[in-house]
Design an enzyme around this catalytic site. Structure first.
Site, PDB file in Angstrom:
ATOM      1  NE  ARG A 172       3.687  -4.338  -2.282  1.00 44.44           N
ATOM      2  CZ  ARG A 172       3.347  -3.968  -0.793  1.00 44.44           C
ATOM      3  NH1 ARG A 172       4.104  -3.860  -0.347  1.00 44.44           N
ATOM      4  NH2 ARG A 172       2.075  -4.324  -0.399  1.00 44.44           N
ATOM      5  CG  ASP A 218       4.555   0.797   7.669  1.00 49.46           C
ATOM      6  OD1 ASP A 218       4.142   0.190   8.553  1.00 49.46           O
ATOM      7  OD2 ASP A 218       4.070   0.721   6.587  1.00 49.46           O
ATOM      8  CG  HIS A 260      -0.521   2.363   9.527  1.00 50.19           C
ATOM      9  ND1 HIS A 260      -0.971   2.058  10.818  1.00 50.19           N
ATOM     10  CD2 HIS A 260      -0.468   1.694   8.844  1.00 50.19           C
ATOM     11  CE1 HIS A 260       0.510   1.305  11.436  1.00 50.19           C
ATOM     12  NE2 HIS A 260       0.702   1.295   9.603  1.00 50.19           N
ATOM     13  CG  ASP A 286      -0.877   1.197   4.650  1.00 55.02           C
ATOM     14  OD1 ASP A 286       0.127   1.518   4.502  1.00 55.02           O
ATOM     15  OD2 ASP A 286      -0.699   0.950   5.777  1.00 55.02           O
ATOM     16  CG  PHE A 288      -2.730  -7.752   6.854  1.00 54.77           C
ATOM     17  CD1 PHE A 288      -3.485  -7.529   6.987  1.00 54.77           C
ATOM     18  CD2 PHE A 288      -1.682  -8.719   6.991  1.00 54.77           C
ATOM     19  CE1 PHE A 288      -4.132  -8.204   7.836  1.00 54.77           C
ATOM     20  CE2 PHE A 288      -2.503  -9.644   7.674  1.00 54.77           C
ATOM     21  CZ  PHE A 288      -3.159  -9.356   8.655  1.00 54.77           C
TER      22      PHE A 288
HETATM   23 ZN   LIG Z   1       2.010  -0.494   8.974  1.00 47.85          ZN
END
Ligand SMILES: [Zn+2]
Length: 432
Positions: free
Chosen positions: A68, A155, A235, A310, A328
């Site tokens: 982040r 991603d 993932h 993740d 998410f």
């Molecule tokens: Zn992803």
């Protein structure tokens, strides 16, 4: 992370798949490196770490995290994320490019390395494939490779444009870096919140079918085969996806794949059982029991190469809301080793050597960083894991700035208790 102190980690069960070691041995550390394993005992003039009854493994490597920074330092920073990592026995992390702004230039890559000088573990940037992660135009991949990106990924978003992906594959091949692909057909998934199956049907929730993932993986492994390019699938969550990757490997495609801890342990039924707690909302979504079983089969037969977190921190003010509008992602750096040990190793689903392969040795090879082994001369990145340590997961107690874990309150047996990064003690719960 240089260190003058000499160490010996004494009496632990050393697990090092790279050298096929699973034996009680002493590990010697000098000048930030593994100086030797076993041999003549010499406990003088060095710090002695008693690892009797513990597992001593190469520090874990998590190739899929979101830190982040820059842009959302309220959710996580490189500092707090890396502290969370070492508390989870992780000594190297790769951070994805979907920050604000995204890491889509060499300046962005250098920024991450610059901030990483103050991190608690090794931090490696994964750079964006497309400018602004928009999927329209390639980012400056050459410059970012030169600046030290260990892979490329958009991603968070798929590359819908196959021609753009073809160009990216051609470039990535020149730099010998992996393209780490988030696979999602947005025409099947947009505006949907959970896995399409029995559970979503009963709940009347807008849902994402597995083929939104597996279909894109099929396209991309065939494109990689056509171009003789190398790709890594992020993932993997669906049974059909595991099948596609397995077949691709049998066909000789240069593809690797990862699964997250949460997809290996939770299903869409857990989403329902949680009362649609937003901490069970991630992308790809938690899928059905069959999918979970296929992932387990995949980690056992080699279709899946790596387990990742993740790690996707969101502060409570973003996540404390209705399932349908919540962002998410879940955090995972401090829980991944314990969860895999307690839920997969202890019941005998995988052995501890396989755990280290999936969480350290293999991921290090995917991004080609010098980690994942206790070989003589390797960086002294070491995790000591106490297989008997009982603890309860608490988001509040974590070093992460966010608390969005779906494993809140889980009582686990087994925990990383001591972590060394480059010869420096980065986390120590052993001497407590
Ligand atoms: Zn992803």
């Amino acid at each position: 992370m240089e260190n003058e102190t000499k160490f010996v980690i004494k009496g632990g069960r050393v697990i090092d798949p790279a050298n096929d070691i699973d034996e009680v041995l002493d590990v010697y550390v000098e000048d930030g490196m593994i100086s030797r394993i076993g041999g003549k005992k010499n406990y003088q003039d060095r710090a002695v770490i008693d690892a009797t009854g513990k597992l001593v493994m190469p520090g874990l490597v998590d190739i899929h995290t979101h830190l982040r920074e820059p842009g959302r330092e309220d959710a996580e920073t490189i500092q707090t994320g890396s502290l969370s990592a070492v508390r989870g026995g992780i000594t190297s992390i790769c951070c994805m490019a979907n920050t604000t702004p995204p890491v889509d230039s060499s300046a962005g890559v250098r920024f991450i390395y610059d901030r990483a000088r103050y991190a608690h573990c090794w931090v490696y940037p994964v750079a964006a494939i497309s400018k602004g992660l928009k999927g329209e135009e390639l980012a400056e991949m050459f410059d970012m490779a030169m600046a030290g990106a260990v892979g490329f990924s958009d991603d968070g978003r798929p590359l819908s444009n196959a021609q753009l992906l073809r160009n990216a594959m051609t470039y990535a091949k020149m730099f010998e870096l992996p393209l780490m692909l988030h696979e999602e057909d947005l025409t099947l998934s947009s505006g949907r919140h959970m896995h399409e199956g029995v559970a979503s049907g009963l709940a009347g929730m807008q849902a994402v079918p597995s083929v939104a993932e597996s279909g894109m993986i099929a396209r991309d492994v065939l494109l990689a085969e056509f171009l003789e390019a190398r790709i890594h699938i992020c993932h993997v969550s669906a049974k059909e996806s595991v099948d596609v990757v397995r077949v691709a490997k049998e066909r000789g495609v240069d593809v690797t794949a990862e699964a997250t801890v949460h997809h290996l342990l939770l299903t869409d039924e857990d989403v329902v059982a949680s009362g649609f707690d937003s901490n069970f909302k991630m992308n790809p979504p938690l899928r059905a029991k069959d999918d979970l079983a296929a992932l387990i089969e995949g980690i056992n037969d080699g279709a899946i190469d790596a387990i990742v977190t993740d790690h996707a921190p969101h502060p409570p003010e973003d996540k404390d809301c209705e399932f349908a509008v919540a962002p998410f992602g879940v955090i995972g750096l401090e829980t991944s080793a314990s969860l895999v040990y307690d839920k997969l190793v202890r019941p005998g689903i995988i052995d501890v050597k396989k755990m280290v392969e999936l969480m350290s040795y293999n991921p290090a090879r995917i991004v080609d960083i010098s980690a994942g082994t206790l070989s003589q001369g390797a960086n002294a990145d070491i995790a000591i894991f106490d297989p008997e340590h009982k603890w309860t997961v608490s988001g509040r107690a974590m070093a992460s700035k966010s608390r969005n874990t779906p494993f809140e309150g889980w009582e686990l047996t087994g925990k990383p208790v001591w972590t060394m990064v480059g010869g420096e003690v980065a986390f120590d719960e052993l001497s407590r």
